[in-house]
Each structure stands twice: as structure tokens, then as C-alpha cells.
Design a protein around this motif. Structure first.
Motif, PDB file in Angstrom:
ATOM      1  N   GLU A   1     -10.376  -1.291   1.442  1.00 55.91           N
ATOM      2  CA  GLU A   1     -10.487  -1.530   2.884  1.00 55.91           C
ATOM      3  C   GLU A   1     -11.838  -1.127   3.458  1.00 55.91           C
ATOM      4  O   GLU A   1     -12.254  -1.651   4.484  1.00 55.91           O
ATOM      5  CB  GLU A   1      -9.362  -0.795   3.630  1.00 55.91           C
ATOM      6  CG  GLU A   1      -9.569   0.696   3.840  1.00 55.91           C
ATOM      7  CD  GLU A   1      -9.199   1.525   2.641  1.00 55.91           C
ATOM      8  OE1 GLU A   1      -9.026   0.962   1.536  1.00 55.91           O
ATOM      9  OE2 GLU A   1      -9.074   2.752   2.784  1.00 55.91           O
TER      10      GLU A   1
ATOM     11  N   MET B   1       0.720 -13.997   6.785  1.00 60.40           N
ATOM     12  CA  MET B   1       0.809 -12.849   7.706  1.00 60.40           C
ATOM     13  C   MET B   1       2.225 -12.722   8.218  1.00 60.40           C
ATOM     14  O   MET B   1       2.887 -13.739   8.493  1.00 60.40           O
ATOM     15  CB  MET B   1      -0.119 -13.044   8.904  1.00 60.40           C
ATOM     16  CG  MET B   1      -1.583 -12.877   8.596  1.00 60.40           C
ATOM     17  SD  MET B   1      -2.586 -13.079  10.062  1.00 60.40           S
ATOM     18  CE  MET B   1      -2.109 -11.658  11.021  1.00 60.40           C
ATOM     19  N   GLU B   2       2.664 -11.500   8.379  1.00 62.46           N
ATOM     20  CA  GLU B   2       3.974 -11.275   8.967  1.00 62.46           C
ATOM     21  C   GLU B   2       3.836 -11.496  10.462  1.00 62.46           C
ATOM     22  O   GLU B   2       3.062 -10.795  11.135  1.00 62.46           O
ATOM     23  CB  GLU B   2       4.464  -9.864   8.677  1.00 62.46           C
ATOM     24  CG  GLU B   2       5.903  -9.644   9.120  1.00 62.46           C
ATOM     25  CD  GLU B   2       6.448  -8.282   8.721  1.00 62.46           C
ATOM     26  OE1 GLU B   2       5.643  -7.331   8.623  1.00 62.46           O
ATOM     27  OE2 GLU B   2       7.660  -8.169   8.532  1.00 62.46           O
TER      28      GLU B   2
ATOM     29  N   HIS C   1      -5.017  -4.234   2.738  1.00 55.28           N
ATOM     30  CA  HIS C   1      -4.802  -2.890   3.258  1.00 55.28           C
ATOM     31  C   HIS C   1      -4.088  -2.974   4.609  1.00 55.28           C
ATOM     32  O   HIS C   1      -4.413  -3.861   5.410  1.00 55.28           O
ATOM     33  CB  HIS C   1      -6.147  -2.185   3.403  1.00 55.28           C
ATOM     34  CG  HIS C   1      -6.028  -0.726   3.652  1.00 55.28           C
ATOM     35  ND1 HIS C   1      -5.874  -0.216   4.933  1.00 55.28           N
ATOM     36  CD2 HIS C   1      -5.991   0.337   2.816  1.00 55.28           C
ATOM     37  CE1 HIS C   1      -5.773   1.099   4.850  1.00 55.28           C
ATOM     38  NE2 HIS C   1      -5.845   1.465   3.593  1.00 55.28           N
ATOM     39  N   PRO C   2      -3.121  -2.105   4.899  1.00 52.30           N
ATOM     40  CA  PRO C   2      -2.379  -2.197   6.155  1.00 52.30           C
ATOM     41  C   PRO C   2      -3.236  -2.036   7.401  1.00 52.30           C
ATOM     42  O   PRO C   2      -2.791  -2.346   8.503  1.00 52.30           O
ATOM     43  CB  PRO C   2      -1.348  -1.065   6.046  1.00 52.30           C
ATOM     44  CG  PRO C   2      -1.849  -0.179   4.969  1.00 52.30           C
ATOM     45  CD  PRO C   2      -2.632  -1.021   4.044  1.00 52.30           C
ATOM     46  N   GLU C   3      -4.446  -1.565   7.241  1.00 60.10           N
ATOM     47  CA  GLU C   3      -5.349  -1.483   8.391  1.00 60.10           C
ATOM     48  C   GLU C   3      -5.550  -2.865   9.007  1.00 60.10           C
ATOM     49  O   GLU C   3      -5.823  -2.990  10.204  1.00 60.10           O
ATOM     50  CB  GLU C   3      -6.688  -0.930   7.909  1.00 60.10           C
ATOM     51  CG  GLU C   3      -7.711  -0.714   9.014  1.00 60.10           C
ATOM     52  CD  GLU C   3      -8.989  -0.115   8.473  1.00 60.10           C
ATOM     53  OE1 GLU C   3      -8.937   0.677   7.514  1.00 60.10           O
ATOM     54  OE2 GLU C   3     -10.048  -0.460   9.006  1.00 60.10           O
ATOM     55  N   PHE C   4      -5.395  -3.906   8.201  1.00 53.01           N
ATOM     56  CA  PHE C   4      -5.595  -5.275   8.687  1.00 53.01           C
ATOM     57  C   PHE C   4      -4.271  -5.950   9.038  1.00 53.01           C
ATOM     58  O   PHE C   4      -4.248  -7.139   9.317  1.00 53.01           O
ATOM     59  CB  PHE C   4      -6.352  -6.089   7.638  1.00 53.01           C
ATOM     60  CG  PHE C   4      -7.647  -5.468   7.220  1.00 53.01           C
ATOM     61  CD1 PHE C   4      -7.760  -4.835   5.987  1.00 53.01           C
ATOM     62  CD2 PHE C   4      -8.741  -5.456   8.066  1.00 53.01           C
ATOM     63  CE1 PHE C   4      -8.949  -4.226   5.601  1.00 53.01           C
ATOM     64  CE2 PHE C   4      -9.930  -4.851   7.691  1.00 53.01           C
ATOM     65  CZ  PHE C   4     -10.034  -4.241   6.465  1.00 53.01           C
ATOM     66  N   GLY C   5      -3.198  -5.175   9.030  1.00 52.38           N
ATOM     67  CA  GLY C   5      -1.886  -5.751   9.324  1.00 52.38           C
ATOM     68  C   GLY C   5      -1.125  -6.045   8.048  1.00 52.38           C
ATOM     69  O   GLY C   5      -1.541  -5.691   6.955  1.00 52.38           O
ATOM     70  N   GLN C   6       0.010  -6.724   8.199  1.00 53.19           N
ATOM     71  CA  GLN C   6       0.823  -7.095   7.031  1.00 53.19           C
ATOM     72  C   GLN C   6       0.318  -8.434   6.521  1.00 53.19           C
ATOM     73  O   GLN C   6       0.681  -9.498   7.022  1.00 53.19           O
ATOM     74  CB  GLN C   6       2.299  -7.165   7.432  1.00 53.19           C
ATOM     75  CG  GLN C   6       2.886  -5.812   7.787  1.00 53.19           C
ATOM     76  CD  GLN C   6       2.833  -4.856   6.609  1.00 53.19           C
ATOM     77  OE1 GLN C   6       3.283  -5.169   5.510  1.00 53.19           O
ATOM     78  NE2 GLN C   6       2.254  -3.681   6.818  1.00 53.19           N
TER      79      GLN C   6
ATOM     80  N   PHE D   1       0.813  -1.212   0.000  1.00 57.01           N
ATOM     81  CA  PHE D   1       0.000   0.000   0.000  1.00 57.01           C
ATOM     82  C   PHE D   1       0.852   1.271   0.000  1.00 57.01           C
ATOM     83  O   PHE D   1       0.491   2.270  -0.603  1.00 57.01           O
ATOM     84  CB  PHE D   1      -0.910  -0.029   1.231  1.00 57.01           C
ATOM     85  CG  PHE D   1      -1.864   1.112   1.347  1.00 57.01           C
ATOM     86  CD1 PHE D   1      -1.614   2.172   2.214  1.00 57.01           C
ATOM     87  CD2 PHE D   1      -3.038   1.148   0.593  1.00 57.01           C
ATOM     88  CE1 PHE D   1      -2.503   3.224   2.327  1.00 57.01           C
ATOM     89  CE2 PHE D   1      -3.936   2.202   0.711  1.00 57.01           C
ATOM     90  CZ  PHE D   1      -3.668   3.237   1.577  1.00 57.01           C
TER      91      PHE D   1
ATOM     92  N   LEU E   1      -7.079 -14.095  11.468  1.00 53.88           N
ATOM     93  CA  LEU E   1      -7.170 -14.348  10.018  1.00 53.88           C
ATOM     94  C   LEU E   1      -6.887 -15.802   9.673  1.00 53.88           C
ATOM     95  O   LEU E   1      -6.408 -16.102   8.574  1.00 53.88           O
ATOM     96  CB  LEU E   1      -6.187 -13.440   9.246  1.00 53.88           C
ATOM     97  CG  LEU E   1      -6.377 -11.931   9.428  1.00 53.88           C
ATOM     98  CD1 LEU E   1      -5.386 -11.164   8.557  1.00 53.88           C
ATOM     99  CD2 LEU E   1      -7.791 -11.506   9.071  1.00 53.88           C
TER     100      LEU E   1
ATOM    101  N   PRO F   1     -11.145 -11.299  12.437  1.00 51.57           N
ATOM    102  CA  PRO F   1     -10.330 -10.303  11.723  1.00 51.57           C
ATOM    103  C   PRO F   1      -8.964 -10.067  12.350  1.00 51.57           C
ATOM    104  O   PRO F   1      -8.142  -9.362  11.775  1.00 51.57           O
ATOM    105  CB  PRO F   1     -11.179  -9.033  11.809  1.00 51.57           C
ATOM    106  CG  PRO F   1     -12.032  -9.221  13.001  1.00 51.57           C
ATOM    107  CD  PRO F   1     -12.280 -10.683  13.134  1.00 51.57           C
ATOM    108  N   VAL F   2      -8.723 -10.662  13.512  1.00 49.68           N
ATOM    109  CA  VAL F   2      -7.423 -10.481  14.163  1.00 49.68           C
ATOM    110  C   VAL F   2      -6.468 -11.600  13.754  1.00 49.68           C
ATOM    111  O   VAL F   2      -5.367 -11.371  13.295  1.00 49.68           O
ATOM    112  CB  VAL F   2      -7.564 -10.435  15.692  1.00 49.68           C
ATOM    113  CG1 VAL F   2      -6.196 -10.299  16.333  1.00 49.68           C
ATOM    114  CG2 VAL F   2      -8.467  -9.272  16.096  1.00 49.68           C
TER     115      VAL F   2
END
Lengths: 548, 266
Positions: free
Chosen positions: B121, B88-89, B68-73, B22, B147, B144-145
Motif C-alpha cells: 500500500e 469493488m464492494e 490493501h483495505p486503505e483503498f476500500g474493499q 488483509f 477506481l 483513487p476513489v
């Protein structure tokens, strides 16, 4: 066929804008052969800058190919390519002109009832500040040391920008004002000799020091050029230096002295003299030149020096053929015609005279600067902006802004599919966004542009600015607050909240989510704390509450 | 356009996709070597540094999509092994450049997966997955945390009848406008060589066909929906194997649609 109510445009190779990658990723002229080996290109556009990541890619996956195709080392790289950004050497110029731009917008927004009078004075001051910044940049480049290709290109660009800007200032701010009857000629000649200096003073010095003046063909060409550009004092001095030279014939020597005297007596206008009075003096002076030319013509031919003096006289009396013969550029022609044929011309004479001058030269050989200047002199403002955009994005953006403030942009808005001021300012801001130190400047330009589309771009760019640290994040949020970008601020808070949550900084995370009213996320954090307590038996939320 | 730098990504086979994140500070690549490589931009050194190299799939990795970075990497990948995977990172603060990216979820399909794309997002975390069986499946996470669990929220049967890999891949692109309600997506390709726009029904959250933009004689290779940037209309570009790029302009509200092309930009 596309559905009714939709519109379709097919990109044709003849009309598309083609940008070539230098150096290319496959051998020149062997595209088909390369393509037959399962190769194509893939890319990703950087969301924040003008960069593109390009890589050689496989059209099909290897397992789908009938036989194995070898992959070579040159296929194993991603190439980061730029469409032109802001070099670091321009940073002082960008920052200086950004300050001027911001000040100008504030002034024009607050001048109130006396908008017109106050506005023009302010615009003239701001215009002068813009030019000073350009000249500083040119000086900086001249003092840079080794003249690399980059520095030469930058010099050419800034000299072109200054030439255009200076002429715009003369035509629209200095001379062409309501109620003001001012000849454009002295200003035009000042512009011409400043931006396109000729002949060079060092050439004259070299000629004087060389000796054997009268026998030097270069000397007479130099003198004719002096006449063409209106350097009458220098011309007179040199003619007086040449006249006593023994190699000159008596007739040539006599006329050299007489022409020197006529050059010194060339009438100069002043604000205290009426146009009629100046015109009478000019006609008398011109008549002297006509008589001198007529007298020289009856003398025996074959005297090269005398013929050169005659050529000088012909230029000074405004003879079109003589001017065309001596002029190297259309600017030379226009300057000489204005100076010697229409010394009291106002700006409204420029289009016709510029067209006559330009048509004597091959338009196909005109540079971007030539095209911009011809468009400007012809009052073709849409063409001016387009050509200025090809010279530099800065020039088109600021020119469109000033034209809007002078209220001359409205007349040509219809020629554009979108608002030109907005278009060029947004393009400039997007270019600035590609430089990591100019994001603040870019957002300012978008904010001060003031249009809904610019705000939309600003919102999208603001949320994409990388926030490496809390201080920068707060800086971005301050900009969002300044320009009332509530949507962008909300999105940034959510992103920051998520980042803090992942880092375990729950208090800070709750703070960000609280800013946007995200109860769901706050609830989940609270559930997380509650789960921790149930598992460990320890109340660990004290620091979290402090953080909130 | 000048080459400013070169990243030797060194996939052991053909590269198939390159994707910036992003912010433009991360680059992910994938290829026929079945690997995904993630690169970070180091501002101090001005170099791209390898963040991780993941043996991601059992077959060639075809496409990547950043959330979207709102959800993390979060990074999604799809492959000819008929899976879509979510990565996920694990811990962005670790210095170890191996094993930073963890597999969060895997979704299996009945045919090769050629195209994936996370939704913008503001539609919440949703990913569209286009399969060679002619179907586009939409997934959303139940948590959503973490995933780690994604459920199927909608399916579009793009191609009528049975489709196979030989019918050509599907491609898709989301409408990126924040003001487009309901959400819209454009899908193209497969055996029908057509381009259709779908919108999400508000009540049922399923996607229904809104309009068919066009139909071609040759295969559709790619589609893209332009960012709106304040325009009152939408722009969609298509690329076909006939060598043409076509750009379409349309209005999502029928009342705003023009019956003639007199207002054409082109």
C-alpha cells in the motif's frame, strides 16, 4: 548459477520440515494417480493466525484439458487447517503469566545499581509465580472431568513444563548463586519426587491392607523403590511393620528392624552445620550400612526376604550396580547417586553425574522432556531451548527471557543464527495473535521484547488486527501510542479514514486523515462536499464540521 | 496440521486460487466455472458465510489479489479470457448477499493473464499484471476513489521475442519491505525459465532490471518475496517443475552485497 553476491538454498525432502494434513485430501498412496487427473493443492496463509486455507485445485484450466476431467464433491471444499493455536482452556494461564512477564520486565528494567542482588530475588519470586500458574492449570485439567485425548496431552505438556521450569529454578536461582555454597541434593530430590512421584502412596496402602506381607513380591520391590527415592521414613515404617510377620525368617526379621533403624538415622544436612561435620556423620552412617551389607552376605542364601533387605541396604550405601538394577529411569539413577554417594554435591557436579545416569538408557527412547532435562543438567543451554521449544512455545519463550535476565543467555547466543530470546518471544506472540482474544497480550509480548525485529513484527501485526467497531479501533490505536508505533498508527488512521469515507461519515474521515496529515484525501472530501452543494444548493457540511 | 473446518465452496469446476484478505476475515475463491466467490468470517457463529458469488469472466478465473483495505474493499481477478478485472464492494452495509460486488474496471490484453498482484500500500494503488505474451503491465487508477479508470504506467517485456501460452506462464511477487526504495518486484517463468528482480526508476517510474537471480532447466511455477521483518537482506523463494524449492538471499544495495557466502544463513 545465482549471481555473485547472492546466496541460494535448495530445500531438500530429507531436511524439510514436513507437516501432514490430517486427514489428507487424497487417498493415501495414490498421489500420482490423483495428480495425473489435473489435481494439485492451492493454499492461502491467514495473515494473522496460524491457519492455512487449503483447497484441491486444477493444475490447468478445464478448457485447456484435452478431455473433460470430472470434478467430485470432495474437490469442492476449502479446508481451514491450523498449525496449532491456543486452546480456550489455556486463556487463564496465558493471562496470568502475561501479567507476571510484564511485571518481570518492569522490575528488571528499574533495579539500577543493585541489579544483581535485587534481580535474583525478583526472578525467584516471579519464577515461583510462573510455577504456581502451571500448577493451577494442571489442577484445572485434573478437575476437568472426562479425560479426553486433548486433556491428557495438555496435562503431559504442563507437567513437562513444570518439571523443566522447576529444575531451572533450582539450578540457576536457588543454589548456583555467587558466594552461596549450597548443596543441590535436597532440592533435586524434592524436584524429583514432586515432578516424577514414585512409588505411589496408594500402592503402599494397598500392600499393607492386602495382608500376607512377607509373601508379597510387590512389597519388596516397593521397599527398594522407597529407598531409591530417599523416602527413608516411610521405608523405616514399612520395614518395622514387616519385621514381626511370622513368615519372615529370624535373620530377615532382625535385619529388617536394624535397617529400619539405620534408615531413620540417615543424616540430614542443615544450614547451621558445616560441610565437614555433616560429612563425618555421613561417613559413619555409610560405614554402618557397609558393615550390615557385609554381614548379610555371609548368611545362607535362598532367603528372598533377606536378599531384598540386602538390596535396600546396597541402594542406601550408594552401590552403583544396585542403584542401576532398581532404577526405572535415568532420573532415578541420578537422584539415588546424588542422595547416597554425593550428598553435599553442588550444581557443578550435575553435568558429569547426569551424563553417567543418562548413558545407562537408550537415548533414542528419550522423550522431549528427557532430552530437555538432560540438556539442562549438562548445562547445554542452546539444546535446552531447542528441546523446550518442542515441548511448548510458552516454555521456550519464558525460559529464554529468564536466562537473559540471569545473564546466562549471552554465552550461548553464538550457537543461534538469531537472538534466541527474540526468536522465541516473537514465535509465542505470533501464536497468540491467532486467538481473537489475545491480540493485546501478543502485542505486549512483542513490545516488551524490545528488539527492532520484534517492533517490525508488531507494526505489521497491529495494522492487521480486524477493527469491527470504533471502540476496538481506539484500543488498537492506544496500543500503538503506548509503544510509539507511529507508522502503524498512521496506516490505521488512513484505513479508518477510508472506511468512514465509504460509510458517508465525512467528519470522522477528515479527523482520521488530519491525524496523518493526508491533505490530499481531506481535499477530495471537501471537493465532494462542494460538489454536493453545487448540485443541491444545500449547505450540508455543518454536521461534518461538528464531527471534525 | 489438523483440519479445523471445511467450507463447501461448490464451484462447478476446478478451483484455481484461494486468497485471504488483509485481515484474514474474508476469503475469495475462483475457478474454471468462471466464478468468484467471496466468504466472510462470522465471529459470533464461527462460520464462513457466503458474501457474494460473481460470474466474473468469460473463461476460467486463474488468480485473485486483494488490494490493501486503505483503498476500500477491492479485489482483482485475471482469466484465460485475456482480461484483468477490478471488483469493488458496492455497499458493505447491505444484507443482500447478491450483487454486492460491482465491476469497476476491465483491462484487456493480447494473451491469457495468469498472474496479478497488488503492490504494497505504501507504493500507492498499483497492480502488476503478467500475461502469456511475456509482458508484465503495471496499472494505477486515475481516480483513487471510484477506481473505474486505470492507466498503464509501465510495461516490462520479460521474455525476448514473441511468447505464447505454450511458453509457460509468468509469475510475480512484490517486495513487501516498507523501506525498500525504490519499489522492487520479482518476475519468473516464460520460455527463458529465469528469475529477475526489477526496480522502479525514481525519475521515470518505469521498471528496470536490477539483477537476474537464476536460470533453470525447467519451468518456473511460482515465486514469492518474503516480508523483510527488519532483516538487512531480502529472501525470495522459487518453485520449479523440477520439484525443487530454492530460496535466495540478496542485498538490494551493491555495497552491502557479500562477495562470498561466508555469512550464509544456510
Amino acid at each position: 548459477m545465482p549471481r555473485k553476491g547472492t546466496d541460494k538454498f535448495v530445500v531438500c525432502r530429507e531436511t524439510e520440515v514436513v507437516t501432514h494434513l490430517e486427514p489428507g485430501l487424497f487417498p493415501a498412496g495414490r498421489q500420482s494417480e490423483w495428480s495425473e487427473q489435473n489435481r494439485t493443492l492451492t493454499f492461502s496463509i491467514n495473515p494473522l493466525s496460524n491457519q492455512i486455507a487449503i483447497a484441491v485445485a486444477g493444475k490447468q484450466a478445464s478448457e485447456r484439458l484435452p478431455q473433460r476431467v470430472p470434478v467430485y464433491e470432495q474437490d469442492q471444499s476449502v479446508h481451514i487447517c491450523g498449525l496449532g493455536g491456543v486452546p480456550d482452556s489455556r486463556l487463564p494461564f496465558v493471562n496470568d503469566t502475561h501479567a507476571v512477564f510484564s511485571t518481570l520486565q518492569n522490575i528488571m528494567a528499574t533495579t539500577g545499581e543493585e541489579r544483581v542482588a535485587v534481580g535474583v530475588d525478583s526472578l525467584l519470586r516471579m519464577s515461583a509465580l510462573y510455577r504456581e500458574a502451571m500448577l493451577r492449570q494442571i489442577r484445572m485439567l485434573q478437575e476437568a472431568g472426562e479425560a479426553t485425548e486433548f486433556i491428557e496431552a495438555e496435562m503431559t505438556t504442563f507437567q513437562a513444563m513444570h518439571a523443566v521450569w522447576h529444575l531451572v529454578e533450582i539450578i540457576y536461582l536457588t543454589t548456583n548463586l555467587p558466594g552461596l555454597s549450597t548443596s543441590v541434593v535436597p532440592h533435586f530430590m524434592e524436584w524429583l519426587n514432586f515432578n516424577f512421584p514414585a512409588p505411589l502412596a496408594e500402592d503402599g496402602q494397598r500392600l499393607l491392607e492386602a495382608g500376607t506381607l512377607a509373601l508379597n513380591d510387590e512389597l519388596w520391590a516397593y521397599l527398594r523403590k522407597l529407598a531409591l527415592r530417599g523416602h527413608v521414613s516411610v521405608l523405616a515404617n514399612m520395614l518395622e511393620r514387616v519385621a514381626p510377620v511370622p513368615e519372615l525368617s529370624a535373620a530377615a526379621a532382625r535385619w529388617a528392624r536394624d535397617v529400619a533403624g539405620m534408615a531413620r538415622s540417615m543424616p540430614l544436612g542443615s544450614s547451621e552445620e558445616t560441610a565437614g561435620s555433616f560429612g563425618a556423620r555421613w561417613r559413619r552412617w555409610n560405614e554402618q550400612l557397609q558393615n550390615a551389607a557385609a554381614a548379610m552376605r555371609v548368611l545362607p542364601s535362598g532367603d528372598a526376604a533377606l536378599e531384598s533387605v540386602l538390596a535396600v541396604v546396597d541402594v542406601m550405601r550408594g552401590d552403583a550396580d544396585a542403584i542401576s538394577a532398581e532404577a526405572a529411569t535415568w532420573q532415578d539413577v541420578l537422584g539415588a547417586v546424588l542422595l547416597y554417594s554425593e550428598p553435599t554435591a553442588q550444581a557443578d557436579r550435575l553435568p558429569a553425574l547426569a551424563a553417567l545416569a543418562a548413558e545407562q538408557f537408550e537415548a533414542a527412547e528419550f522423550s522431549k522432556l528427557d532430552r530437555a532435562l538432560v540438556a539442562l543438567l549438562s548445562h547445554e543451554l542452546p539444546g535446552l531451548l531447542v528441546h523446550c521449544g518442542k515441548i511448548d512455545a510458552w516454555l521456550a519463550a519464558h525460559l529464554a527471557d529468564v536466562m537473559d535476565h540471569i545473564s546466562i543467555l549471552d554465552a550461548c547466543r553464538r550457537a543461534f543464527a538469531v537472538d534466541p530470546r527474540e526468536h522465541y518471544l516473537v514465535a509465542l506472540a505470533e501464536m497468540y495473535m491467532g486467538h481473537e482474544n489475545l491480540w493485546r497480550v501478543a502485542l505486549d509480548y512483542l513490545g516488551l521484547c524490545g528488539t527492532p525485529a520484534a517492533r517490525a513484527v508488531m507494526t505489521e501485526l497491529a495494522v492487521r488486527i480486524p477493527r469491527e467497531c470504533d471502540a476496538k479501533a481506539q484500543q488498537v490505536l492506544r496500543v500503538c501510542r503506548r509503544f510509539a508505533l507511529t507508522g502503524a498508527a498512521d496506516r490505521i488512521h488512513r484505513q479508518l479514514g477510508r472506511q468512514q469515507w465509504q460509510r458517508g461519515r465525512l467528519g470522522a474521515a477528515i479527523g482520521h486523515f488530519a491525524e496523518v496529515g493526508d491533505r490530499l484525501s481531506i481535499g477530495r472530501i471537501c471537493d465532494q462536499l462542494w460538489d454536493q452543494y453545487l448540485k443541491s444548493g444545500v449547505l450540508a457540511y455543518g454536521p461534518v464540521v461538528d464531527g471534525v | 496440521m489438523e483440519q479445523e473446518m471445511c467450507i463447501p465452496v461448490n464451484h462447478d469446476d476446478f478451483i484455481h486460487d484461494v486468497a485471504y484478505n488483509f485481515y484474514g476475515t474474508r476469503l475469495a475463491t475462483c475457478g474454471s466455472d468462471r466464478c468468484i466467490k467471496i466468504w466472510d468470517w462470522n465471529k459470533q457463529t464461527g462460520q464462513w458465510i457466503l458474501n457474494d458469488s460473481v460470474s466474473a469472466h468469460d473463461s476460467s478465473v486463474i488468480r485473485l489479489s486483494w488490494a490493501h483495505p486503505e483503498f476500500g474493499q477491492v479485489l482483482a481477478s485475471c482469466s484465460l479470457d485475456r482480461t484483468m478485472k477490478i471488483w469493488m464492494e458496492a455497499d458493505p452495509t447491505t444484507k443482500n448477499d447478491i450483487g454486492r460486488w460491482k465491476l469497476a474496471a476491465t483491462k484487456h490484453h493480447s494473451a491469457a493473464v495468469h498472474c496479478i498482484a497488488f503492490a504494497p500500500e505504501y507504493t500507492n494503488l498499483t497492480i502488476a499484471v503478467a500475461c502469456s505474451d511475456g509482458k508484465v503491465t503495471f496499472y494505477s487508477p486515475t481516480d483513487p476513489v471510484k477506481l473505474d479508470d486505470w492507466s498503464n504506467s509501465s510495461i516490462i517485456e520479460f521474455a525476448s521475442g514473441v511468447s505464447t501460452d505454450s511458453d509457460g506462464p509468468l509469475c510475480l511477487s512484490w517486495c513487501k519491505s516498507r523501506f525498500a526504495t525504490p519499489s522492487m518486484i520479482v518476475i519468473g517463468g516464460s520460455k527463458e525459465n529465469c528469475i529477475r528482480v526489477y526496480k522502479q526508476a525514481i525519475a521515470s517510474l518505469t521498471f528496470v532490471e536490477m539483477l537476474e537471480l537464476d536460470r533453470y532447466e525447467s519451468a518456473v511455477l511460482d515465486v514469492d518475496w518474503a516480508p523483510s521483518m527488519g532483516r538487512s537482506y531480502h529472501l525470495i523463494a522459487t518453485a520449479c517443475s523440477d520439484g525443487h524449492i530454492r530460496i535466495y538471499k540478496f542485498w538490494s544495495h551493491p555495497s552491502m552485497a557479500k562477495s562470498t557466502l561466508s555469512d550464509s544463513l544456510f
